[in-house]
Write a protein that holds these residues in place. Structure first.
Motif, PDB file in Angstrom:
ATOM      1  N   ASN A   1       0.825  -1.195   0.000  1.00 28.99           N
ATOM      2  CA  ASN A   1       0.000   0.000   0.000  1.00 28.99           C
ATOM      3  C   ASN A   1       0.869   1.259   0.000  1.00 28.99           C
ATOM      4  O   ASN A   1       0.620   2.208  -0.740  1.00 28.99           O
ATOM      5  CB  ASN A   1      -0.872  -0.038   1.248  1.00 28.99           C
TER       6      ASN A   1
ATOM      7  N   LEU B   1       3.905   1.531  -1.123  1.00 27.56           N
ATOM      8  CA  LEU B   1       4.567   1.690  -2.417  1.00 27.56           C
ATOM      9  C   LEU B   1       3.628   2.354  -3.417  1.00 27.56           C
ATOM     10  O   LEU B   1       4.053   3.186  -4.217  1.00 27.56           O
ATOM     11  CB  LEU B   1       5.017   0.327  -2.946  1.00 27.56           C
ATOM     12  N   GLY B   2       2.323   1.973  -3.356  1.00 26.42           N
ATOM     13  CA  GLY B   2       1.350   2.628  -4.226  1.00 26.42           C
ATOM     14  C   GLY B   2       1.306   4.126  -3.958  1.00 26.42           C
ATOM     15  O   GLY B   2       1.276   4.934  -4.896  1.00 26.42           O
TER      16      GLY B   2
ATOM     17  N   ALA C   1       3.737   5.912  -2.743  1.00 34.13           N
ATOM     18  CA  ALA C   1       4.994   6.483  -3.232  1.00 34.13           C
ATOM     19  C   ALA C   1       4.937   6.691  -4.747  1.00 34.13           C
ATOM     20  O   ALA C   1       5.432   7.699  -5.264  1.00 34.13           O
ATOM     21  CB  ALA C   1       6.153   5.566  -2.865  1.00 34.13           C
ATOM     22  N   ALA C   2       4.317   5.745  -5.458  1.00 36.24           N
ATOM     23  CA  ALA C   2       4.193   5.873  -6.910  1.00 36.24           C
ATOM     24  C   ALA C   2       3.417   7.134  -7.266  1.00 36.24           C
ATOM     25  O   ALA C   2       3.788   7.872  -8.190  1.00 36.24           O
ATOM     26  CB  ALA C   2       3.493   4.635  -7.484  1.00 36.24           C
ATOM     27  N   VAL C   3       2.342   7.388  -6.514  1.00 34.71           N
ATOM     28  CA  VAL C   3       1.536   8.585  -6.764  1.00 34.71           C
ATOM     29  C   VAL C   3       2.368   9.848  -6.556  1.00 34.71           C
ATOM     30  O   VAL C   3       2.308  10.790  -7.346  1.00 34.71           O
ATOM     31  CB  VAL C   3       0.297   8.584  -5.846  1.00 34.71           C
TER      32      VAL C   3
ATOM     33  N   CYS D   1       5.566  10.131  -6.911  1.00 37.41           N
ATOM     34  CA  CYS D   1       6.498  10.251  -8.036  1.00 37.41           C
ATOM     35  C   CYS D   1       5.804  10.853  -9.253  1.00 37.41           C
ATOM     36  O   CYS D   1       6.362  11.704  -9.947  1.00 37.41           O
ATOM     37  CB  CYS D   1       7.079   8.892  -8.392  1.00 37.41           C
ATOM     38  N   ILE D   2       4.586  10.407  -9.519  1.00 34.60           N
ATOM     39  CA  ILE D   2       3.833  10.957 -10.652  1.00 34.60           C
ATOM     40  C   ILE D   2       3.615  12.448 -10.439  1.00 34.60           C
ATOM     41  O   ILE D   2       3.818  13.265 -11.341  1.00 34.60           O
ATOM     42  CB  ILE D   2       2.477  10.241 -10.807  1.00 34.60           C
TER      43      ILE D   2
END
Lengths: 443, 90
Positions: free
Chosen positions: A88, A90-91, A93-95, A97-98
Motif C-alpha cells: 500500500n 509503495l502505491g 509512493a508511486a503517486v 512520483c507521478i
C-alpha cells in the motif's frame, strides 16, 4: 486515442464484476482472475500508440513485477498484514512520483494527490514497522494528537498556497516533506488492536490518490476505479469502527485513560493443565473456538484444526469458530489463517451470527484473544472498552482461556473474565498448548 | 479535454457503485479483498505511462506501481488458494 475509452470502459466493468464476485468464497478466485485481466488490459492498452520511451517503461514494469511477485510469494503467512501495508505504501509512493513529475504545472488535484500519497506512503511504512515489531508500543507523546494534526494540516495548506502563489518548486518539496511527517505522526499513536482499521484507511487513501491523479490528468479510468477502492477501504474501516464503538477521531487521537479501569489483582484466577482441558473438551457437546491475534502470532491454526477434527470425529462434538471483526491485525485476518489450515468456512461464523449461541455452548475455547471477549465492554461504563461489541464467551458453561500470562490485553485493560467462576486459565503458548491437548485427545 | 463537471459526475456515480459493490463482499474474504483492491489501486501506473514528465520520476513511479500491482495480486491469489483448497474435501 478514441479507442482507449472503450477499453477503459471494459476494464471498469470487469473490475466492478470482479469485486462483485468477492461476495462468496466459491467465486472469489474467478473474481481475482478477472481483475488481473482488467489490470493487464489497462496497462497494455496504453502501449498501443507505442510511446517513445517504451523500453524504459517496459523494463520498469518488468523489474517491478519481478520484485512484486517475488515478495508476494516468498512472504510468510504470519507476515501478511505487514506485506499488505508495505505494498500500500509503495502505491502511495508511486503517486508522489507521478505528482513530482507533473509538478511543472499547478493543479489543485495534483497537490491534493501528492499530500494524500505522501501520507499514505509514510503512514504505511510506520504501520509496516509496527506490525513487523520494529516499533514498540507508543508510549511517548510530546503533543496532543489533535493539536499535532491541526498543525500539520495548517502547515500543508500553507505550503500548498505558497506553491500556488509563487509557483516555486521549493514549496512543493516542503509540501511533500510536511506530509511525510504528517503520515508518521498520524499512524504512530495508533495501537496494534486498531491496526486492521488503520490498514483499511490507508487502503482507502491509495484509492483517493488515483482519483486525484485521475482529475489532474482527466483520466476516467483512474477516477472510477480509484473511487471504488477509496469507498471500499472506508466501508471496511467503518464496519470495524462500529464494532469497536470507536470513531475516526478517537482512533487517531485516543488518550486511553488506563487508570480508570478497576484493577483488582487480589482476585485469583483458576488455572488448569492441558490434561484437564482435554478432559473438559472431550465431554463437551458444543464447543466454540474464539481465535485472536495470539493464534496468529503462535501459528496455532493447524493444531487448532487438528483439535476440532478430533473433537468432531472422535467425540462427535459440534465445533464452531467465532470471529470478531477486529480480531487480528488486518480485516479478515483470522479467516485467512483458518483457511490456510483447511478449516471449512461453513464452520467459521462472524460475531453477529454466532453471539447468541454462547449461552447454549458447553466450552468456549479462547485462544489468543482478550479484549474482544471482555465483558466489561457491556457492563462497566467506566471501562475504556465500554460500548464495544464483544463475543459473549462468558455466557458459555465453561471458558478455557489460553494465555501466556495473566497480563492485560493490548488495550491495557483488565479482563474480569479471568476471574469468573466458570473460567479456567490455561497458561502457555497457544500452539504448544493446543498440540498437547491434541495428544491427550488422540489417546 | 473532458469537462470538469462530467468528471465530477462520473466520480460521484462511481462512489455509489463502489459503496454498493463493496458492501456485498463477504467478511470472510476481507483480507483477499483488501489485497486485490490494493493491487487495483496500482492503476495509477497508467497515469505514469501516459505522462510525459521527467524520466527518473516516471521510471520510479512505474516501478513502484508495478511492485504494488503484482505483489498485491500475488498475495491475494495466495490467500484465495487457501479458501479454495478444501472444496474437494466437502
Amino acid at each position: 486515442m478514441n479507442h482507449l475509452i472503450y477499453i477503459y470502459l471494459l476494464c471498469i466493468c470487469a473490475i466492478i464484476i470482479a469485486i462483485r464476485f468477492m461476495a462468496s468464497p466459491q467465486t472469489a478466485a474467478l473474481g481475482a482472475k478477472i481483475s488481473i485481466f482488467a489490470m493487464l488490459l489497462a496497462i497494455a492498452s496504453d502501449f498501443v500508440p507505442v510511446p517513445q520511451n517504451v523500453i524504459y517503461l517496459a523494463s520498469a514494469i518488468f523489474f517491478g513485477a519481478a520484485v512484486g511477485i517475488l515478495l508476494g510469494l516468498k512472504i510468510k503467512i504470519t507476515s501478511l498484514p505487514q506485506m499488505v501495508a508495505l505494498l500500500n505504501g509503495l502505491g502511495g509512493a508511486a503517486v508522489v512520483c507521478i505528482a513530482i513529475g507533473d509538478a511543472h504545472i499547478f493543479s489543485s488535484a495534483l497537490v491534493l494527490g501528492s499530500v494524500v500519497g505522501t501520507v499514505t506512503f509514510s503512514g504505511s511504512v510506520v504501520a509496516f514497522c509496527k506490525l513487523q515489531g520494529f516499533l514498540s508500543k507508543p508510549d511517548f507523546r510530546f503533543l496532543n494528537p489533535i493539536i499535532l494534526n491541526v498543525l500539520f494540516l495548517c502547515l500543508t495548506a500553507y505550503f500548498a498556497f505558497m506553491f500556488y502563489r509563487h509557483f516555486d518548486i521549493v514549496y512543493f518539496w516542503a509540501l511533500i516533506f510536511s506530509s511525510l511527517l504528517w503520515g508518521i505522526f498520524l499512524v504512530f499513536p495508533v495501537g496494534g488492536a486498531d491496526m486492521p482499521i488503520i490498514i483499511s484507511i490507508l487502503n482507502a487513501f491509495s484509492g483517493w490518490n488515483s482519483v486525484a491523479i485521475g482529475f489532474a490528468q482527466q483520466n476516467i479510468l483512474l477516477i472510477t476505479v480509484g473511487s471504488i477502492i477509496g469507498l471500499g477501504g472506508i466501508i471496511l474501516a467503518q464496519i470495524m469502527i462500529r464494532a469497536t464503538n470507536s470513531s475516526l477521531l478517537k482512533l487517531f487521537t485516543s488518550h486511553k485513560d488506563l487508570s480508570s479501569s478497576s484493577a483488582n489483582h487480589l482476585q485469583t484466577a483458576k488455572s488448569i493443565n492441558t490434561r484437564d482441558a482435554a478432559f473438559i473438551l472431550k465431554n463437551a457437546d458444543k464447543i466454540i473456538i474464539v481465535p485472536g491475534f495470539g493464534m496468529a502470532a503462535a501459528s496455532a491454526q493447524h493444531a487448532l484444526k487438528n483439535m476440532s477434527d478430533l473433537l468432531r470425529n472422535k467425540f462427535s462434538a459440534d465445533v464452531k469458530y467465532a470471529i470478531h471483526p477486529v480480531a487480528g491485525r488486518m480485516p479478515g485476518h483470522m479467516n485467512v489463517l483458518l483457511a490456510e489450515a483447511n478449516v471449512d468456512y461453513d464452520q467459521v461464523f462472524e460475531l453477529e451470527d454466532i453471539n447468541r449461541e454462547f449461552s447454549e455452548t458447553d466450552v468456549a475455547y479462547v485462544i489468543g484473544a482478550n479484549d474482544i471477549t471482555n465483558p466489561e465492554a457491556l457492563s462497566n461504563p467506566a471501562s475504556p472498552l465500554y460500548g464495544m461489541s464483544i463475543l459473549d464467551v462468558s455466557k458459555a458453561k465453561t471458558v478455557i482461556f489460553i494465555k501466556r500470562s495473566l497480563g492485560s490485553g493490548y488495550s491495557g485493560v483488565d479482563n474480569p473474565l479471568f476471574f469468573a467462576p466458570n473460567t479456567f486459565m490455561l497458561y502457555g503458548d497457544a500452539k504448544k498448548v493446543t498440540e498437547e491437548i491434541d495428544k491427550f485427545l488422540e489417546q | 479535454m473532458i469537462n470538469f463537471n462530467i468528471l465530477l459526475i462520473i466520480f460521484v456515480l462511481s462512489c455509489f457503485i463502489g459503496y454498493f459493490v463493496v458492501l456485498g463482499v463477504t467478511p470472510a474474504l476481507y483480507s483477499p479483498f483488501m489485497s486485490i483492491s490494493n493491487a487495483i489501486s496500482g492503476i495509477v501506473i497508467i497515469g505514469a505511462i501516459t505522462q510525459h514528465g521527467s524520466d527518473f520520476w516516471n521510471f520510479l513511479a512505474v516501478f513502484l506501481a508495478s511492485v504494488n500491482i503484482f505483489g498485491g495480486f500475488a498475495v491475494s491469489s495466495r490467500m484465495l488458494v487457501m479458501f479454495k483448497k478444501k472444496e474437494p474435501k466437502n
